[in-house]
Write an enzyme that holds these catalytic residues in place. Structure first.
Site, PDB file in Angstrom:
ATOM      1  N   LYS A 130       0.938  -1.165   0.187  1.00  0.00           N
ATOM      2  CA  LYS A 130      -0.002  -0.008  -0.052  1.00  0.00           C
ATOM      3  C   LYS A 130       0.874   1.401   0.143  1.00  0.00           C
ATOM      4  O   LYS A 130       0.680   2.148  -0.605  1.00  0.00           O
ATOM      5  CB  LYS A 130      -0.939   0.119   1.210  1.00  0.00           C
ATOM      6  CG  LYS A 130      -1.794  -0.987   1.281  1.00  0.00           C
ATOM      7  CD  LYS A 130      -3.007  -0.725   2.574  1.00  0.00           C
ATOM      8  CE  LYS A 130      -2.209  -0.640   3.938  1.00  0.00           C
ATOM      9  NZ  LYS A 130      -1.717  -2.060   4.335  1.00  0.00           N
TER      10      LYS A 130
ATOM     11  N   ARG B 156     -10.155   0.801   8.968  1.00  0.00           N
ATOM     12  CA  ARG B 156      -9.651  -0.485   9.192  1.00  0.00           C
ATOM     13  C   ARG B 156     -10.523  -1.380   9.672  1.00  0.00           C
ATOM     14  O   ARG B 156     -10.357  -2.514  10.088  1.00  0.00           O
ATOM     15  CB  ARG B 156      -8.568  -0.368  10.358  1.00  0.00           C
ATOM     16  CG  ARG B 156      -7.042  -0.571   9.454  1.00  0.00           C
ATOM     17  CD  ARG B 156      -6.189  -0.673  10.344  1.00  0.00           C
ATOM     18  NE  ARG B 156      -4.889  -1.195  10.153  1.00  0.00           N
ATOM     19  CZ  ARG B 156      -3.731  -0.559   9.693  1.00  0.00           C
ATOM     20  NH1 ARG B 156      -3.983   0.599   9.258  1.00  0.00           N
ATOM     21  NH2 ARG B 156      -2.652  -1.182   9.754  1.00  0.00           N
TER      22      ARG B 156
ATOM     23  N   ARG C 195      11.575  -5.970   5.464  1.00  0.00           N
ATOM     24  CA  ARG C 195      11.318  -4.803   5.030  1.00  0.00           C
ATOM     25  C   ARG C 195      12.465  -3.843   5.795  1.00  0.00           C
ATOM     26  O   ARG C 195      12.378  -4.273   7.126  1.00  0.00           O
ATOM     27  CB  ARG C 195       9.832  -4.176   5.170  1.00  0.00           C
ATOM     28  CG  ARG C 195       9.514  -3.214   4.951  1.00  0.00           C
ATOM     29  CD  ARG C 195       8.095  -2.823   4.681  1.00  0.00           C
ATOM     30  NE  ARG C 195       7.245  -2.581   5.922  1.00  0.00           N
ATOM     31  CZ  ARG C 195       6.090  -2.526   5.954  1.00  0.00           C
ATOM     32  NH1 ARG C 195       5.381  -2.254   4.747  1.00  0.00           N
ATOM     33  NH2 ARG C 195       5.305  -2.615   7.252  1.00  0.00           N
TER      34      ARG C 195
ATOM     35  N   ARG D 164      10.843  -1.538  11.275  1.00  0.00           N
ATOM     36  CA  ARG D 164       9.750  -1.164  12.301  1.00  0.00           C
ATOM     37  C   ARG D 164       9.644  -2.128  13.435  1.00  0.00           C
ATOM     38  O   ARG D 164       9.680  -3.509  13.046  1.00  0.00           O
ATOM     39  CB  ARG D 164       8.629  -1.123  11.517  1.00  0.00           C
ATOM     40  CG  ARG D 164       8.135   0.310  10.679  1.00  0.00           C
ATOM     41  CD  ARG D 164       7.179   0.066   9.891  1.00  0.00           C
ATOM     42  NE  ARG D 164       5.827  -0.386  10.322  1.00  0.00           N
ATOM     43  CZ  ARG D 164       4.585  -0.330   9.637  1.00  0.00           C
ATOM     44  NH1 ARG D 164       4.565   0.173   8.614  1.00  0.00           N
ATOM     45  NH2 ARG D 164       3.376  -0.960  10.404  1.00  0.00           N
TER      46      ARG D 164
ATOM     47  N   ARG E 256      -1.162  -9.176  12.584  1.00  0.00           N
ATOM     48  CA  ARG E 256      -1.772  -7.969  12.037  1.00  0.00           C
ATOM     49  C   ARG E 256      -2.490  -8.166  10.856  1.00  0.00           C
ATOM     50  O   ARG E 256      -3.388  -7.822  10.388  1.00  0.00           O
ATOM     51  CB  ARG E 256      -0.502  -6.939  11.446  1.00  0.00           C
ATOM     52  CG  ARG E 256      -0.023  -6.155  12.670  1.00  0.00           C
ATOM     53  CD  ARG E 256       1.295  -5.559  12.515  1.00  0.00           C
ATOM     54  NE  ARG E 256       1.522  -5.085  11.290  1.00  0.00           N
ATOM     55  CZ  ARG E 256       2.524  -4.583  10.838  1.00  0.00           C
ATOM     56  NH1 ARG E 256       3.662  -5.120  10.850  1.00  0.00           N
ATOM     57  NH2 ARG E 256       2.626  -3.922   9.535  1.00  0.00           N
TER      58      ARG E 256
END
Ligand code: AMP
Length: 218
Positions: A13, A88, A127, A160, A171
């Site tokens: 996203k 969400r 990531r 992160r 998640r």
């Protein structure tokens, strides 16, 4: 254009949002980025959001909805915006619909990036994000030219706190349970653009931009 982007964590996203924002010249409003900035600056909101974020849970709706309403009231969002990471859940979606109705405007499109679960976990666990400009890299699929350094601004890359396998699986679970029903919610408005996210960044980008231009021309 007024656009939402939906997709599980790791669907791309943030990466695609950068292209959409440039193409349509609209602000990219990411609730995750806003929370992370508040965390870094140790604001009251950041401190309240911290434990939820680190556990892969949603920050409570009252905090999140107020934050988004405030951000959407800024001058730069008057003629369009790209919302990333919000809504969400159904409660957030209904609040947004009400807020936009009251402002006399409506969403033009909801981009839904659909990606297989295995790919999501691999993408998230490798990531690396830039501390300064927020650009995202991947140790294997999209490595920076110099390890630990952002190609765009020279900023330091970091992982992160919530990008570890245990939290990622949580998640993704939250996404499936709370967020994916929004696709049906927005389908009723006839504005969902379904995108296969299991392809290269460039292929996904081309489908999204073409699809959005089609909706914009209607
Ligand atoms: P993201 O960068 O979109 O993956 O968001 C990171 C984290 O911020 C999420 O796991 C949540 O803890 C929190 N967050 C972001 N957006 C929302 C939202 N709309 N509602 C509740 N929590 C959110």
């Amino acid at each position: 254009m007024r656009i939402l982007i939906l997709g599980a964590p790791g669907a791309g996203k943030g990466t695609q949002a950068t292209f959409i924002k440039e193409e349509f010249n609209i602000p990219h409003i990411s609730t995750g980025d806003i929370f992370r900035e508040n965390l870094r600056n140790e604001t009251e909101l950041g401190l309240k959001a911290k434990s939820y974020m680190n556990e892969g849970k949603l920050v409570p709706d009252d905090l999140t909805i107020e934050l988004v309403k405030d951000r959407l009231s800024w001058e730069d969002a008057k003629n369009g915006f790209l919302l990333d990471g919000f809504p969400r859940n159904l409660n957030q979606a209904e609040s947004l619909t009400k807020f936009l109705d009251e402002a006399g405007v409506r969403l033009d499109a909801v981009v839904d990036i659909e990606t297989d679960k295995d790919a999501l976990v691999k993408r998230i666990c490798g990531r690396r994000m830039c501390k300064d400009c927020g650009a995202s890299f991947h140790v294997e699929f999209n490595p920076p030219k110099q390890e630990g350094v952002c190609d765009h601004c020279g900023g330091e890359l970091y992982t992160r706190d919530d990008d570890n396998e245990e939290t990622v699986l949580k998640r993704i679970g939250v996404y499936e349970k709370e967020t994916s029903p929004l696709i049906e919610y927005y389908d009723r408005f006839g504005i969902v653009l379904k995108i296969d996210g299991n392809r290269s960044v460039d292929e996904v980008k081309a489908s999204i931009i073409d699809g959005l231009k089609g909706k914009n021309d209607r």
